[in-house]
Motif scaffolding. Structure first.
Motif, PDB file in Angstrom:
ATOM      1  N   TYR A  24       0.837  -1.191   0.000  1.00 25.23           N
ATOM      2  CA  TYR A  24       0.000   0.000   0.000  1.00 25.23           C
ATOM      3  C   TYR A  24       0.880   1.251   0.000  1.00 25.23           C
ATOM      4  O   TYR A  24       1.869   1.326   0.705  1.00 25.23           O
ATOM      5  N   GLY A  25       0.500   2.198  -0.833  1.00 23.78           N
ATOM      6  CA  GLY A  25       1.236   3.447  -0.851  1.00 23.78           C
ATOM      7  C   GLY A  25       2.411   3.472  -1.791  1.00 23.78           C
ATOM      8  O   GLY A  25       3.195   4.420  -1.754  1.00 23.78           O
ATOM      9  N   GLY A  26       2.541   2.444  -2.601  1.00 27.06           N
ATOM     10  CA  GLY A  26       3.619   2.386  -3.572  1.00 27.06           C
ATOM     11  C   GLY A  26       3.384   1.248  -4.535  1.00 27.06           C
ATOM     12  O   GLY A  26       2.763   0.249  -4.162  1.00 27.06           O
ATOM     13  N   SER A  27       3.864   1.383  -5.741  1.00 27.81           N
ATOM     14  CA  SER A  27       3.648   0.351  -6.750  1.00 27.81           C
ATOM     15  C   SER A  27       4.835  -0.600  -6.817  1.00 27.81           C
ATOM     16  O   SER A  27       5.994  -0.174  -6.757  1.00 27.81           O
ATOM     17  N   ILE A  28       4.540  -1.884  -6.983  1.00 27.75           N
ATOM     18  CA  ILE A  28       5.614  -2.873  -7.063  1.00 27.75           C
ATOM     19  C   ILE A  28       6.322  -2.838  -8.416  1.00 27.75           C
ATOM     20  O   ILE A  28       7.307  -3.542  -8.621  1.00 27.75           O
ATOM     21  N   THR A  29       5.837  -2.007  -9.331  1.00 32.66           N
ATOM     22  CA  THR A  29       6.506  -1.875 -10.625  1.00 32.66           C
ATOM     23  C   THR A  29       7.345  -0.603 -10.715  1.00 32.66           C
ATOM     24  O   THR A  29       7.907  -0.291 -11.764  1.00 32.66           O
ATOM     25  N   THR A  30       7.397   0.147  -9.646  1.00 37.64           N
ATOM     26  CA  THR A  30       8.190   1.371  -9.647  1.00 37.64           C
ATOM     27  C   THR A  30       9.675   1.058  -9.678  1.00 37.64           C
ATOM     28  O   THR A  30      10.167   0.253  -8.879  1.00 37.64           O
ATOM     29  N   SER A  31      10.382   1.683 -10.611  1.00 37.38           N
ATOM     30  CA  SER A  31      11.842   1.559 -10.666  1.00 37.38           C
ATOM     31  C   SER A  31      12.436   2.173  -9.405  1.00 37.38           C
ATOM     32  O   SER A  31      11.954   3.198  -8.928  1.00 37.38           O
ATOM     33  N   TYR A  32      13.322   1.717  -8.845  1.00 34.44           N
ATOM     34  CA  TYR A  32      14.206   0.589  -8.885  1.00 34.44           C
ATOM     35  C   TYR A  32      14.053  -0.189  -7.589  1.00 34.44           C
ATOM     36  O   TYR A  32      15.031  -0.489  -6.903  1.00 34.44           O
ATOM     37  N   TYR A  33      12.827  -0.531  -7.275  1.00 34.92           N
ATOM     38  CA  TYR A  33      12.580  -1.234  -6.028  1.00 34.92           C
ATOM     39  C   TYR A  33      12.449  -2.744  -6.249  1.00 34.92           C
ATOM     40  O   TYR A  33      12.033  -3.203  -7.303  1.00 34.92           O
ATOM     41  N   TYR A  34      12.822  -3.456  -5.198  1.00 34.02           N
ATOM     42  CA  TYR A  34      12.743  -4.903  -5.181  1.00 34.02           C
ATOM     43  C   TYR A  34      11.884  -5.311  -3.995  1.00 34.02           C
ATOM     44  O   TYR A  34      11.927  -4.671  -2.930  1.00 34.02           O
ATOM     45  N   TRP A  35      11.159  -6.394  -4.163  1.00 29.27           N
ATOM     46  CA  TRP A  35      10.201  -6.830  -3.155  1.00 29.27           C
ATOM     47  C   TRP A  35      10.495  -8.285  -2.814  1.00 29.27           C
ATOM     48  O   TRP A  35      10.577  -9.126  -3.714  1.00 29.27           O
TER      49      TRP A  35
END
Length: 121
Positions: A24-35
């Motif tokens: 919540y509060g952020g997209s999992i496709t946003t560069s350059y994040y890893y989940w």
């Protein structure tokens, strides 16, 4: 950003562990994040399990790679962990996390609250 994980808390040996994490509060496709997923067995340290990147690439711990899978559902902004053939050694608290790579290495800046998983016959 908030992460919330859930899944069955009790499994028998040889079953498959499936956990899901909603972001919540952020997209999992946003560069350059890893989940990804980190777990902590009882009375032991944290163990990194693997991540899925913003482009969908996956990276796993060598010790878990053969029976671990991380996937995502971008329409729900969720990602999931699957661990096959669990044993009592898979018991622990499982955390979903967000990671970003900085100059000194990965930084895990957001964590879920953790969910207890117990494997017992």
């Amino acid at each position: 950003v908030q992460l919330q994980e859930w899944g069955p808390g009790l499994l028998k040996p040889s079953q498959t562990l499936s956990l899901t994490c909603a972001v919540y509060g952020g997209s999992i496709t946003t560069s350059y994040y890893y989940w990804g997923w980190i777990r902590q067995p009882p009375e032991k340290g944290l163990e990194w399990m693997g991540v899925i990147g913003y482009e969908g690439n996956t990276y796993y711990s060598p010790s878990l790679k053969s029976r671990t899978s991380i996937s995502r559902d971008t329409s729900k902004n969720q990602f999931s962990l699957q661990v096959n053939s669990v044993t009592p050694e898979d018991t622990g608290v499982y955390y979903c996390v967000r990671a970003v790579v900085v100059t000194t290495g990965p930084m895990y800046d957001y964590w879920g609250q953790g969910t207890q998983v117990t494997v017992s016959s």
